[in-house]
Design a protein around this motif. Structure first.
Motif, mmCIF file in Angstrom:
data_model
loop_
_atom_site.group_PDB
_atom_site.id
_atom_site.type_symbol
_atom_site.label_atom_id
_atom_site.label_comp_id
_atom_site.label_asym_id
_atom_site.label_seq_id
_atom_site.Cartn_x
_atom_site.Cartn_y
_atom_site.Cartn_z
ATOM 1 N N LEU A 131 0.809 -1.223 0.000
ATOM 2 C CA LEU A 131 0.000 0.000 0.000
ATOM 3 C C LEU A 131 0.840 1.270 0.000
ATOM 4 O O LEU A 131 0.355 2.332 -0.407
ATOM 5 C CB LEU A 131 -0.948 0.005 1.200
ATOM 6 C CG LEU A 131 -2.085 -1.013 1.147
ATOM 7 C CD1 LEU A 131 -2.821 -1.054 2.482
ATOM 8 C CD2 LEU A 131 -3.044 -0.700 0.006
ATOM 9 N N ILE A 132 2.082 1.188 0.462
ATOM 10 C CA ILE A 132 2.930 2.389 0.480
ATOM 11 C C ILE A 132 3.976 2.367 -0.639
ATOM 12 O O ILE A 132 4.841 3.230 -0.700
ATOM 13 C CB ILE A 132 3.604 2.598 1.857
ATOM 14 C CG1 ILE A 132 4.523 1.449 2.209
ATOM 15 C CG2 ILE A 132 2.553 2.824 2.929
ATOM 16 C CD1 ILE A 132 5.347 1.689 3.463
ATOM 17 N N GLU A 133 3.866 1.407 -1.527
ATOM 18 C CA GLU A 133 4.778 1.274 -2.661
ATOM 19 C C GLU A 133 4.583 2.439 -3.636
ATOM 20 O O GLU A 133 3.463 2.938 -3.811
ATOM 21 C CB GLU A 133 4.512 -0.062 -3.357
ATOM 22 C CG GLU A 133 5.301 -0.307 -4.601
ATOM 23 C CD GLU A 133 6.778 -0.467 -4.341
ATOM 24 O OE1 GLU A 133 7.564 0.075 -5.142
ATOM 25 O OE2 GLU A 133 7.148 -1.096 -3.349
ATOM 26 N N ALA A 134 5.658 2.863 -4.262
ATOM 27 C CA ALA A 134 5.587 3.973 -5.222
ATOM 28 C C ALA A 134 4.832 3.590 -6.501
ATOM 29 O O ALA A 134 4.129 4.419 -7.081
ATOM 30 C CB ALA A 134 6.992 4.453 -5.576
ATOM 31 N N ASP A 135 4.960 2.349 -6.929
ATOM 32 C CA ASP A 135 4.331 1.886 -8.173
ATOM 33 C C ASP A 135 2.810 1.762 -7.966
ATOM 34 O O ASP A 135 2.357 0.984 -7.130
ATOM 35 C CB ASP A 135 4.924 0.530 -8.564
ATOM 36 C CG ASP A 135 4.426 0.012 -9.901
ATOM 37 O OD1 ASP A 135 3.333 0.435 -10.354
ATOM 38 O OD2 ASP A 135 5.111 -0.831 -10.495
ATOM 39 N N PRO A 136 2.026 2.508 -8.728
ATOM 40 C CA PRO A 136 0.570 2.463 -8.535
ATOM 41 C C PRO A 136 -0.034 1.087 -8.806
ATOM 42 O O PRO A 136 -1.050 0.725 -8.215
ATOM 43 C CB PRO A 136 0.036 3.512 -9.513
ATOM 44 C CG PRO A 136 1.125 3.752 -10.481
ATOM 45 C CD PRO A 136 2.415 3.440 -9.783
ATOM 46 N N ARG A 137 0.581 0.306 -9.671
ATOM 47 C CA ARG A 137 0.052 -1.039 -9.942
ATOM 48 C C ARG A 137 0.212 -1.939 -8.725
ATOM 49 O O ARG A 137 -0.655 -2.769 -8.433
ATOM 50 C CB ARG A 137 0.758 -1.651 -11.153
ATOM 51 C CG ARG A 137 0.449 -0.891 -12.452
ATOM 52 C CD ARG A 137 1.316 -1.339 -13.572
ATOM 53 N NE ARG A 137 2.709 -1.021 -13.205
ATOM 54 C CZ ARG A 137 3.751 -1.299 -13.931
ATOM 55 N NH1 ARG A 137 3.617 -1.924 -15.072
ATOM 56 N NH2 ARG A 137 4.969 -0.968 -13.531
ATOM 57 N N VAL A 138 1.312 -1.758 -7.994
ATOM 58 C CA VAL A 138 1.526 -2.534 -6.770
ATOM 59 C C VAL A 138 0.530 -2.070 -5.703
ATOM 60 O O VAL A 138 -0.076 -2.903 -5.012
ATOM 61 C CB VAL A 138 2.984 -2.414 -6.280
ATOM 62 C CG1 VAL A 138 3.169 -3.077 -4.925
ATOM 63 C CG2 VAL A 138 3.942 -3.012 -7.304
ATOM 64 N N ARG A 139 0.349 -0.766 -5.570
ATOM 65 C CA ARG A 139 -0.624 -0.246 -4.587
ATOM 66 C C ARG A 139 -2.032 -0.753 -4.878
ATOM 67 O O ARG A 139 -2.762 -1.152 -3.969
ATOM 68 C CB ARG A 139 -0.614 1.291 -4.581
ATOM 69 C CG ARG A 139 0.615 1.891 -3.936
ATOM 70 C CD ARG A 139 0.428 3.372 -3.625
ATOM 71 N NE ARG A 139 -0.107 4.153 -4.720
ATOM 72 C CZ ARG A 139 0.629 4.751 -5.654
ATOM 73 N NH1 ARG A 139 1.939 4.675 -5.625
ATOM 74 N NH2 ARG A 139 0.045 5.462 -6.600
ATOM 75 N N GLU A 140 -2.399 -0.757 -6.145
ATOM 76 C CA GLU A 140 -3.723 -1.242 -6.530
ATOM 77 C C GLU A 140 -3.883 -2.724 -6.187
ATOM 78 O O GLU A 140 -4.929 -3.144 -5.670
ATOM 79 C CB GLU A 140 -3.928 -1.025 -8.029
ATOM 80 C CG GLU A 140 -5.281 -1.446 -8.534
ATOM 81 C CD GLU A 140 -5.435 -1.194 -10.033
ATOM 82 O OE1 GLU A 140 -5.811 -2.142 -10.732
ATOM 83 O OE2 GLU A 140 -5.168 -0.070 -10.473
ATOM 84 N N ALA A 141 -2.870 -3.523 -6.459
ATOM 85 C CA ALA A 141 -2.922 -4.954 -6.134
ATOM 86 C C ALA A 141 -3.012 -5.158 -4.625
ATOM 87 O O ALA A 141 -3.749 -6.036 -4.151
ATOM 88 C CB ALA A 141 -1.701 -5.675 -6.699
#
Length: 79
Positions: free
Chosen positions: A28-38
């Motif tokens: 959830l705090i990852e910079a990559d929006p695809r990771v945050r979405e997952a």
């Protein structure tokens, strides 16, 4: 790879373990929006809202800040 791991984590059943909660919070705090979405999807699938993981997110942010501070101190010491 982190995105795929989070998607797999979301496919598991049951209450997330403390380790799984930290993995979700980290996503959830990852910079990559695809990771945050997952991570948001996986948390929701496991019955958690993003705010349910506030403590874990705060801990991870504090750890990252401490690492950055230590690295900055080492850089100054090397000068």
């Amino acid at each position: 790879m982190r995105r795929n791991a989070l998607l797999a984590l979301g496919c598991r059943v049951g209450t997330p373990s403390p380790t799984e909660r930290m993995s979700l919070a980290s996503g959830l705090i990852e910079a990559d929006p695809r990771v945050r979405e997952a991570a948001a999807w996986a948390a929701a699938r496991r019955g958690l809202s993003e705010s349910d993981l506030d403590e874990e997110q705060a801990l991870l942010r504090a750890r990252a800040a401490a690492r950055a501070e230590a690295a900055a101190g080492e850089a100054v010491a090397d000068e």
